[in-house]
Design a protein around this motif. Structure first.
Motif, PDB file in Angstrom:
ATOM      1  N   LEU A 102       0.884  -1.167   0.000  1.00 28.48           N
ATOM      2  CA  LEU A 102       0.000   0.000   0.000  1.00 28.48           C
ATOM      3  C   LEU A 102       0.919   1.212   0.000  1.00 28.48           C
ATOM      4  O   LEU A 102       1.977   1.189   0.653  1.00 28.48           O
ATOM      5  N   ASP A 103       0.527   2.271  -0.678  1.00 27.46           N
ATOM      6  CA  ASP A 103       1.351   3.486  -0.708  1.00 27.46           C
ATOM      7  C   ASP A 103       1.459   4.089   0.687  1.00 27.46           C
ATOM      8  O   ASP A 103       0.582   3.873   1.536  1.00 27.46           O
ATOM      9  N   THR A 106      -1.675   5.773   1.706  1.00 30.54           N
ATOM     10  CA  THR A 106      -2.902   4.963   1.692  1.00 30.54           C
ATOM     11  C   THR A 106      -3.033   4.258   3.046  1.00 30.54           C
ATOM     12  O   THR A 106      -2.034   3.810   3.607  1.00 30.54           O
ATOM     13  N   TYR A 133     -11.677  -0.521  -2.348  1.00 25.65           N
ATOM     14  CA  TYR A 133     -11.106   0.722  -1.824  1.00 25.65           C
ATOM     15  C   TYR A 133     -12.195   1.783  -1.683  1.00 25.65           C
ATOM     16  O   TYR A 133     -13.139   1.816  -2.472  1.00 25.65           O
ATOM     17  N   ARG A 187       0.255   1.775  -7.761  1.00 27.92           N
ATOM     18  CA  ARG A 187      -0.552   2.994  -7.613  1.00 27.92           C
ATOM     19  C   ARG A 187      -1.779   2.965  -8.537  1.00 27.92           C
ATOM     20  O   ARG A 187      -2.188   3.976  -9.104  1.00 27.92           O
ATOM     21  N   GLN A 188      -2.356   1.786  -8.664  1.00 27.26           N
ATOM     22  CA  GLN A 188      -3.384   1.587  -9.688  1.00 27.26           C
ATOM     23  C   GLN A 188      -4.621   2.469  -9.505  1.00 27.26           C
ATOM     24  O   GLN A 188      -5.096   3.082 -10.458  1.00 27.26           O
ATOM     25  N   VAL A 189      -5.139   2.506  -8.280  1.00 25.69           N
ATOM     26  CA  VAL A 189      -6.379   3.269  -8.078  1.00 25.69           C
ATOM     27  C   VAL A 189      -6.128   4.750  -8.359  1.00 25.69           C
ATOM     28  O   VAL A 189      -6.914   5.414  -9.048  1.00 25.69           O
ATOM     29  N   LYS A 190      -5.011   5.248  -7.872  1.00 28.27           N
ATOM     30  CA  LYS A 190      -4.710   6.671  -8.088  1.00 28.27           C
ATOM     31  C   LYS A 190      -4.560   6.977  -9.571  1.00 28.27           C
ATOM     32  O   LYS A 190      -5.078   7.978 -10.067  1.00 28.27           O
ATOM     33  N   LEU A 203      -7.144   7.680   0.280  1.00 31.87           N
ATOM     34  CA  LEU A 203      -7.445   6.316  -0.182  1.00 31.87           C
ATOM     35  C   LEU A 203      -7.331   5.326   0.962  1.00 31.87           C
ATOM     36  O   LEU A 203      -6.366   5.359   1.732  1.00 31.87           O
TER      37      LEU A 203
HETATM   38  N1  URA Z   1      -3.901   1.848  -5.500  1.00 25.44           N
HETATM   39  C1  URA Z   1      -3.184   2.945  -5.221  1.00 25.44           C
HETATM   40  O1  URA Z   1      -3.139   3.885  -6.008  1.00 25.44           O
HETATM   41  N2  URA Z   1      -2.503   2.977  -4.073  1.00 25.44           N
HETATM   42  C2  URA Z   1      -2.517   1.993  -3.165  1.00 25.44           C
HETATM   43  O2  URA Z   1      -1.875   2.094  -2.119  1.00 25.44           O
HETATM   44  C3  URA Z   1      -3.275   0.854  -3.456  1.00 25.44           C
HETATM   45  C4  URA Z   1      -3.964   0.805  -4.639  1.00 25.44           C
END
Ligand code: URA
Length: 235
Positions: A102-103, A106, A133, A187-190, A203
């Protein structure tokens, strides 16, 4: 057994990541820093240290969930001397490692274990476990943007696989999104939120498959129960 395979079995990291740790000079065998991967070691005789700590195949497997606070890194060692998630796990003698990452900014569910086989299974790209998330993003995405998010969009030159997204709450300048993805890219979700022009402000990961953070307080941890362990092994 090859050094990187041994490290992966001990739960240090995947084989590929273990090769990187070796190349970075963080791994010693019998007191000597090894830079080249591929060295064959004898797990019964040779002493392997990663980041100056002995790693060994532990017969006692432990499985933990942590509600990671912002400000902690999920790596083994940080050059910038930032806080490391394992600093939060007191009273556990086994050397445990985060499953995936996890970042630093996050928060939320992180699983830690010394079961290298399980770590490798759960983090393998072919294993499409759903991760949920909650994201606070700038603005409120419209229908077209949400569809793009769901159908997959190009990040780092490669399309993402199908994802779910719902608007959980709308504010004047922000919104809260409830997101499910099946991959674990960096950093997929971001990056996905950025791609639809709604950058993430905050997040939190709330579940991995059926493992749910629930009421666990931020910064606290607990052992997974047998049902949760069996579930993860069944994936
Ligand atoms: N996606 C993100 O951008 N950050 C995370 O820590 C996990 C998933």
């Amino acid at each position: 057994m090859r050094l990187q395979k041994y490290m992966a079995k001990c739960g240090v990291a995947s084989r590929r990541k273990s090769e990187e740790l070796i190349a970075e000079g963080l791994v010693q065998v019998n007191g000597r820093i090894i830079i080249e991967p591929g060295l064959v070691i004898d797990p019964d005789k040779d002493v392997v240290k990663v980041n100056n700590k002995i790693v060994r195949l532990e017969s006692n497997k432990v499985y933990i969930m942590l509600n990671k606070p912002v400000g902690y890194v999920t790596t083994l060692k940080d050059e910038k001397d930032r806080n490391i998630v394992t600093d939060l796990i007191e009273g556990v003698n086994e050397r445990i490692y985060p499953v995936g990452r996890l970042d630093i900014d996050t928060s939320g569910l992180l699983i830690l274990t010394n079961d290298g086989d399980l770590t490798q299974k759960l983090t393998h790209p072919s294993n499409k476990i759903v991760k949920r998330y909650i994201a606070v993003v700038e603005g409120v995405p419209n229908r077209i943007e949400l569809e793009r998010f769901r159908n997959g969009l190009r990040i780092d030159g490669r399309k993402t696989s199908k994802a779910s997204v719902k608007i959980a709450k709308r504010y004047e300048h922000d919104s809260i999104l409830d997101i499910e993805i099946y991959e674990g890219r960096n950093r997929q979700v971001k990056k996905m939120c950025e791609a639809i022009n709604h950058p993430v402000k905050k997040l939190k990961r709330v579940s991995i498959g059926e493992i749910i953070i629930g009421g666990l307080e931020i910064g606290n941890w607990r052992y997974l129960d047998q049902e949760e362990i069996d579930y993860l092994k069944s994936l």
